[in-house]
Scaffold this active site. Structure first.
Site, PDB file in Angstrom:
ATOM      1  N   ASP A  32      34.197  38.537  43.678  1.00 51.16           N
ATOM      2  CA  ASP A  32      35.400  39.262  43.747  1.00 51.16           C
ATOM      3  C   ASP A  32      35.099  40.451  42.966  1.00 51.16           C
ATOM      4  O   ASP A  32      34.246  40.589  42.192  1.00 51.16           O
ATOM      5  CB  ASP A  32      36.486  38.345  43.205  1.00 51.16           C
ATOM      6  CG  ASP A  32      37.590  39.109  42.621  1.00 51.16           C
ATOM      7  OD1 ASP A  32      38.182  39.566  43.449  1.00 51.16           O
ATOM      8  OD2 ASP A  32      37.930  39.143  41.698  1.00 51.16           O
TER       9      ASP A  32
HETATM   10  P1  ADP Z   1      41.232  41.585  44.689  1.00 53.39           P
HETATM   11  O1  ADP Z   1      40.542  40.369  45.685  1.00 53.39           O
HETATM   12  O2  ADP Z   1      40.254  42.760  44.518  1.00 53.39           O
HETATM   13  O3  ADP Z   1      41.132  40.768  43.573  1.00 53.39           O
HETATM   14  P2  ADP Z   1      43.949  40.921  45.453  1.00 53.39           P
HETATM   15  O4  ADP Z   1      43.626  39.712  46.796  1.00 53.39           O
HETATM   16  O5  ADP Z   1      44.607  40.452  44.370  1.00 53.39           O
HETATM   17  O6  ADP Z   1      42.666  41.829  45.227  1.00 53.39           O
HETATM   18  O7  ADP Z   1      45.061  42.028  46.131  1.00 53.39           O
HETATM   19  C1  ADP Z   1      44.559  42.701  47.491  1.00 53.39           C
HETATM   20  C2  ADP Z   1      45.353  43.963  47.577  1.00 53.39           C
HETATM   21  O8  ADP Z   1      46.741  43.723  47.643  1.00 53.39           O
HETATM   22  C3  ADP Z   1      45.369  44.889  46.268  1.00 53.39           C
HETATM   23  O9  ADP Z   1      44.313  45.684  46.319  1.00 53.39           O
HETATM   24  C4  ADP Z   1      46.669  45.633  46.456  1.00 53.39           C
HETATM   25  O10 ADP Z   1      46.658  46.712  47.445  1.00 53.39           O
HETATM   26  C5  ADP Z   1      47.648  44.411  47.082  1.00 53.39           C
HETATM   27  N1  ADP Z   1      48.379  43.822  45.981  1.00 53.39           N
HETATM   28  C6  ADP Z   1      48.013  42.509  45.556  1.00 53.39           C
HETATM   29  N2  ADP Z   1      49.035  42.208  44.601  1.00 53.39           N
HETATM   30  C7  ADP Z   1      49.703  43.410  44.407  1.00 53.39           C
HETATM   31  C8  ADP Z   1      50.683  43.869  43.358  1.00 53.39           C
HETATM   32  N3  ADP Z   1      51.368  42.994  42.661  1.00 53.39           N
HETATM   33  N4  ADP Z   1      50.924  45.043  43.547  1.00 53.39           N
HETATM   34  C9  ADP Z   1      50.674  45.935  44.157  1.00 53.39           C
HETATM   35  N5  ADP Z   1      49.901  45.694  45.082  1.00 53.39           N
HETATM   36  C10 ADP Z   1      49.178  44.387  45.223  1.00 53.39           C
HETATM   37 MG    MG Z   2      40.238  39.270  41.237  1.00 56.08          MG
END
Ligand code: ADP
Ligand code: MG
Length: 341
Positions: A32
């Site tokens: 990730d």
């Molecule tokens: P990763 O796989 O990089 O850990 P996530 O799956 O948690 O990322 O989130 C994917 C995308 O969704 C983020 O890059 C963001 O654009 C959006 N996102 C998720 N949660 C939030 C939040 N609480 N506030 C703003 N954007 C969010």
């Molecule tokens: Mg993560």
């Protein structure tokens, strides 16, 4: 759980022996991005308002909405607002949409903040060029919409973990195929991947699709290790042949994994693999010791040498041989404490 290595430096927790054994055999490592390859402590680096908003009102509305979220992006935004002592408007009906963002109601307006997918039907085309530029620098861009209209975009930047590049390089040297998996946009993901020398990237992946990517690799006959930290990584961690959680991450990720890197230090994967290799070698040596003593002792005790040399194994010697066999096994196993991992 068992700890590997001495002191807090090593910081690898192993749930069971099987997890350790599988980690050494894994041929693909799925990682990730946010919180795993990066520190997961992002900061707001740009506020670009739209419509009737200015930087302050954009930030305070975004922060009000993020108060209910545990996501690292939420922390960056709420911290930026509290550093400026901004009063936060009241939000009702808060909902978090994993892998996309957050929504709620502010007065009689519906507000949402998240990735491009979340604000799909709203026209943010005026920000397209600026968003692409911020993403090319590795920043995550989130979009704020109020009442179906753009209120602005916010760039949040995270730094790559200090030894991430070095750990990835060392893991690649062990012929491990590395794949980055992230819910973030392609542009930001590619920028981080490039810094780390990762060539395979899946971006914009929703939580259950993370698990599907792991499943597809398994169908191709791969033994898959998955490293992640977030709630959104838990299904993929559970699906993988071996799940590796960051100790700095969410509880559910920790519960879904067989191995935990206490300080989120990726070099722990390397150490755990090396220790696994050393342990299995040691087990084989111990089987050899146990076998040789018995293979020699049992026929002598049974009298195989008696017709020729009148030698029998006295109970005293038999007992000594038995103890020596156990002693050599234990001493050999203790060498692992000094293993270079
Ligand atoms: P990763 O796989 O990089 O850990 P996530 O799956 O948690 O990322 O989130 C994917 C995308 O969704 C983020 O890059 C963001 O654009 C959006 N996102 C998720 N949660 C939030 C939040 N609480 N506030 C703003 N954007 C969010
Ligand atoms: Mg993560």
């Amino acid at each position: 759980m068992t700890g590997i290595g001495r002191g807090a430096k090593a910081g690898v927790l192993v749930r069971n022996a099987e997890a350790l054994e599988m980690l050494e055999k894994a041929d693909v490592l799925v990682v990730d991005k946010t919180g795993t390859l990066t520190t997961g402590k992002p900061a707001v680096t740009a506020l670009l308002p739209a419509g009737g908003y200015n930087e302050t009102s954009l930030l305070s509305l975004a922060a009000a909405l993020e108060q209910g979220s545990e996501h690292p992006i939420a922390q960056a935004i709420t911290q930026a607002a509290s550093a400026k002592n901004l009063p936060l408007p009241k939000i009702t009906g808060f909902t978090a949409i994993p892998g996309r963002g957050v929504c709620g109601d502010w007065e009689d307006e519906e507000v949402m903040l998240g990735n491009a997918g979340l604000v799909d039907g709203i026209d943010f085309s005026a920000f397209q060029a600026q968003a692409a530029k911020l993403q090319a620098d590795g920043a995550t861009v989130v979009y704020l919409a109020a009442d179906g209209k753009p209120a602005g975009i916010i760039a949040v930047s995270d730094t790559v973990k200090a030894n991430a590049a070095e750990s990835i390089r060392a893991l690649k040297m062990q012929n491990l195929r590395i794949i980055m998996l992230t819910g973030d946009a392609q542009g930001s993901a590619d920028a981080v991947a490039k810094q780390l020398g990762i060539s395979e990237v899946f971006a914009g992946v929703l939580p259950h699709d993370k698990a599907q990517v792991v499943k597809d690799l398994q169908k191709q006959g791969r033994l898959v290790a998955m490293a992640g930290d977030g709630v959104n990584d838990a299904p993929a961690l559970a699906q993988a042949d071996i799940g590796i959680a960051m100790g700095t991450g969410s509880d559910i990720a920790l519960q879904s994994a067989g191995i935990t890197l206490l300080h989120g230090d990726l070099s722990g994967i390397l150490r755990a693999r090396n220790l696994s290799k050393a342990t299995l070698r040691n087990i084989r040596q111990n089987l050899f010791f146990a076998f040789v003593y018995n293979a020699a002792g049992v026929p002598v005790a049974a009298g195989i040498l008696y017709p020729f040399f009148h030698i029998l194994l006295s109970p005293i010697h038999a007992a000594a041989a038995m103890s020596l066999s156990s002693l050599s096994v234990i001493l050999n196993a203790l060498r692992l404490r000094r293993a270079k991992i």
